[in-house]
Design an enzyme around this catalytic site. Structure first.
Site, PDB file in Angstrom:
ATOM      1  N   ALA A  60      10.719   2.452   7.602  1.00  0.00           N
ATOM      2  CA  ALA A  60       9.304   2.647   7.913  1.00  0.00           C
ATOM      3  C   ALA A  60       9.042   1.975   9.252  1.00  0.00           C
ATOM      4  O   ALA A  60       8.815   0.770   9.324  1.00  0.00           O
ATOM      5  CB  ALA A  60       8.443   2.029   6.821  1.00  0.00           C
ATOM      6  N   LYS A  83      25.466   0.372   4.015  1.00  0.00           N
ATOM      7  CA  LYS A  83      26.867   0.523   4.452  1.00  0.00           C
ATOM      8  C   LYS A  83      27.818   0.336   3.268  1.00  0.00           C
ATOM      9  O   LYS A  83      28.759   1.110   3.069  1.00  0.00           O
ATOM     10  CB  LYS A  83      27.153  -0.518   5.544  1.00  0.00           C
ATOM     11  CG  LYS A  83      28.527  -0.424   6.150  1.00  0.00           C
ATOM     12  CD  LYS A  83      28.706  -1.488   7.223  1.00  0.00           C
ATOM     13  CE  LYS A  83      30.182  -1.660   7.510  1.00  0.00           C
ATOM     14  NZ  LYS A  83      30.536  -3.048   7.773  1.00  0.00           N
ATOM     15  N   ARG A  84      27.541  -0.696   2.454  1.00  0.00           N
ATOM     16  CA  ARG A  84      28.427  -0.992   1.319  1.00  0.00           C
ATOM     17  C   ARG A  84      28.362   0.075   0.237  1.00  0.00           C
ATOM     18  O   ARG A  84      29.361   0.419  -0.378  1.00  0.00           O
ATOM     19  CB  ARG A  84      28.065  -2.351   0.696  1.00  0.00           C
ATOM     20  CG  ARG A  84      28.341  -3.549   1.591  1.00  0.00           C
ATOM     21  CD  ARG A  84      28.287  -4.853   0.813  1.00  0.00           C
ATOM     22  NE  ARG A  84      27.015  -5.123   0.178  1.00  0.00           N
ATOM     23  CZ  ARG A  84      25.949  -5.666   0.783  1.00  0.00           C
ATOM     24  NH1 ARG A  84      26.027  -5.977   2.066  1.00  0.00           N
ATOM     25  NH2 ARG A  84      24.836  -5.898   0.122  1.00  0.00           N
ATOM     26  N   THR A 134      11.533 -10.681   8.912  1.00  0.00           N
ATOM     27  CA  THR A 134      11.464  -9.577   7.943  1.00  0.00           C
ATOM     28  C   THR A 134      11.931  -8.280   8.595  1.00  0.00           C
ATOM     29  O   THR A 134      12.711  -7.514   8.012  1.00  0.00           O
ATOM     30  CB  THR A 134      10.015  -9.398   7.425  1.00  0.00           C
ATOM     31  OG1 THR A 134       9.588 -10.658   6.906  1.00  0.00           O
ATOM     32  CG2 THR A 134       9.924  -8.334   6.356  1.00  0.00           C
ATOM     33  N   TYR A 157       5.482  -8.167  15.393  1.00  0.00           N
ATOM     34  CA  TYR A 157       5.542  -6.909  14.639  1.00  0.00           C
ATOM     35  C   TYR A 157       6.096  -5.783  15.526  1.00  0.00           C
ATOM     36  O   TYR A 157       7.052  -5.106  15.147  1.00  0.00           O
ATOM     37  CB  TYR A 157       4.137  -6.570  14.143  1.00  0.00           C
ATOM     38  CG  TYR A 157       4.061  -5.367  13.234  1.00  0.00           C
ATOM     39  CD1 TYR A 157       4.509  -5.439  11.918  1.00  0.00           C
ATOM     40  CD2 TYR A 157       3.516  -4.168  13.683  1.00  0.00           C
ATOM     41  CE1 TYR A 157       4.416  -4.334  11.074  1.00  0.00           C
ATOM     42  CE2 TYR A 157       3.422  -3.068  12.843  1.00  0.00           C
ATOM     43  CZ  TYR A 157       3.864  -3.154  11.544  1.00  0.00           C
ATOM     44  OH  TYR A 157       3.776  -2.070  10.708  1.00  0.00           O
ATOM     45  N   ASP A 194      12.872 -11.644  -1.188  1.00  0.00           N
ATOM     46  CA  ASP A 194      12.513 -11.550   0.229  1.00  0.00           C
ATOM     47  C   ASP A 194      13.717 -10.970   0.969  1.00  0.00           C
ATOM     48  O   ASP A 194      14.817 -11.543   0.910  1.00  0.00           O
ATOM     49  CB  ASP A 194      12.175 -12.960   0.755  1.00  0.00           C
ATOM     50  CG  ASP A 194      11.559 -12.904   2.143  1.00  0.00           C
ATOM     51  OD1 ASP A 194      12.009 -12.074   2.957  1.00  0.00           O
ATOM     52  OD2 ASP A 194      10.629 -13.687   2.398  1.00  0.00           O
ATOM     53  N   PHE A 207       0.827  -1.207   0.000  1.00  0.00           N
ATOM     54  CA  PHE A 207       0.000   0.000   0.000  1.00  0.00           C
ATOM     55  C   PHE A 207       0.871   1.272   0.000  1.00  0.00           C
ATOM     56  O   PHE A 207       0.788   2.104  -0.919  1.00  0.00           O
ATOM     57  CB  PHE A 207      -0.932  -0.060   1.222  1.00  0.00           C
ATOM     58  CG  PHE A 207      -1.540   1.233   1.632  1.00  0.00           C
ATOM     59  CD1 PHE A 207      -2.137   2.084   0.698  1.00  0.00           C
ATOM     60  CD2 PHE A 207      -1.538   1.616   2.975  1.00  0.00           C
ATOM     61  CE1 PHE A 207      -2.721   3.290   1.088  1.00  0.00           C
ATOM     62  CE2 PHE A 207      -2.113   2.811   3.378  1.00  0.00           C
ATOM     63  CZ  PHE A 207      -2.702   3.655   2.431  1.00  0.00           C
TER      64      PHE A 207
END
Ligand code: UDP
Length: 321
Positions: free
Chosen positions: A113, A104-105, A91, A144, A57, A12
């Site tokens: 978020a 960092k790289r 996640t 979460y 993922d 969303f």
């Protein structure tokens, strides 16, 4: 023109953000595992040559030479993030480590978020960024809430230890076009129920409060935060401080859809459901010169046609309880 990575780019918030970044002329690389979204939200963007989607993922590492990273990937509604809570934590935590490693790289600036859920069921009202929250570490929302809290920890540790250029926004309830109709959020549920003449399901007695931010206001503050050159890391709250009870929201939706035959019914309140939530946005006003411009009624008016179209197209649209 920058090369910008958006994880969770078909969700969303992600899909609305990708559109805004493309409109600004940037090259956008969208990563998604399509767990809770599909390419449909970015269908109109696919013909743009500056837009690319990769199925990935973020619990697995990823490499690309980018200038900015918006880390949005994570199922965000309770029914979805509770489907596979271990994967939700992965996640949040492994995803943050992988994206921070990439920042960092490459030297990219990275925005996380985060969420008002880091405040849990707050004891102070409204919540400002210095409040540490009241969070259950082992409840059904913890994957979460604690996952997002740990991601903030990682962001600040990469900032202190590796000088990664970080930004953190804490997002309060947000609604608008491209919301997943089936993810059980209160705004989508009530609009769909009213459009389909089904019962409007209030959980508990409806006296719990939320404040609702329209998606365009959120995208604006995220872009301002990312491009702020004063080194302001946040965390910064983003939301609309106008507070409504859930019962008031139900009544407002019914008033805006007078042809609806729906009636309000009451169901059990889910576990750990916060009683009150309202952002203090003083910091965003001060540091970013930002405040929301779209109030609830105007935002609902912009959102209802999106759900109406979904229902008319006879997609599988069902308020999930
Ligand atoms: N809610 C409700 N009916 C619904 C869906 C949600 O009364 O059909 C309530 C829910 O219990 C919560 C509030 O609305 O108190 C906001 O829920 P949502 O899942 O949208 O967001 P969050 O709880 O993460 O703020």
């Amino acid at each position: 023109m920058k090369k910008i990575l958006v994880t969770g780019g078909t969700g969303f918030v992600g899909s609305n953000l990708c559109k805004r970044l493309l409109d600004e002329g940037h090259e956008v690389l969208c990563l998604d595992n399509f767990l809770t979204s599909s390419e449909e939200t970015v269908h109109d963007l696919l013909k743009n040559k500056r837009f690319e989607i990769i199925e990935h993922d973020i619990i697995n590492s990823f490499s690309s030479d980018v200038d900015q990273i918006y880390n949005l990937a994570c199922p965000a509604s309770p029914p979805y993030y509770q489907l596979d809570p271990i994967h939700t934590t992965k996640t949040c935590v492994l995803g943050a480590i992988n994206m921070l490693g990439l920042a960092k790289r490459t030297g990219a600036r990275i925005l996380q978020a985060s969420t008002s859920e880091v405040y849990g069921d707050p004891e102070v009202h409204p919540q400002n960024e210095s409040y540490w929250g009241k969070v259950n570490p082992n409840g059904i929302r913890s994957c979460y809430d604690e996952g997002k809290r740990c991601a903030e920890t990682l962001f600040f540790d990469y900032y202190r230890q590796h000088k990664v250029d970080i930004r953190i926004v804490r997002i309060f309830n947000t609604y608008g076009p491209n919301m997943d109709p089936n993810d059980g959020r209160v705004v989508s549920n009530f609009i769909i129920q009213a459009l389909q003449n089904k019962d409007i399901t209030i959980y508990g007695d409806g006296s719990q409060t939320r404040s609702f931010q329209y998606i365009d206001d959120l995208v604006e503050v995220m872009v301002r935060m990312m491009n702020n050159e004063k080194g302001f890391t946040g965390p910064v709250n983003t939301g609309n401080p106008n507070e409504f009870t859930i019962k008031e929201l139900a009544e407002k939706v019914l008033k805006m859809l007078p042809e609806s035959k729906s009636k309000i019914i009451y169901k059990e309140l889910p576990q750990d459901d916060p009683k009150q939530r309202q952002p203090d946005i003083t910091l965003a006003k001060k540091e970013l010169g930002w405040e929301p411009t779209i109030q609830l009624e105007e935002g609902l008016l912009k959102t209802i046609p999106y759900f109406r179209e979904k229902i008319e197209k006879k997609e599988s649209v069902k308020a999930s309880n």
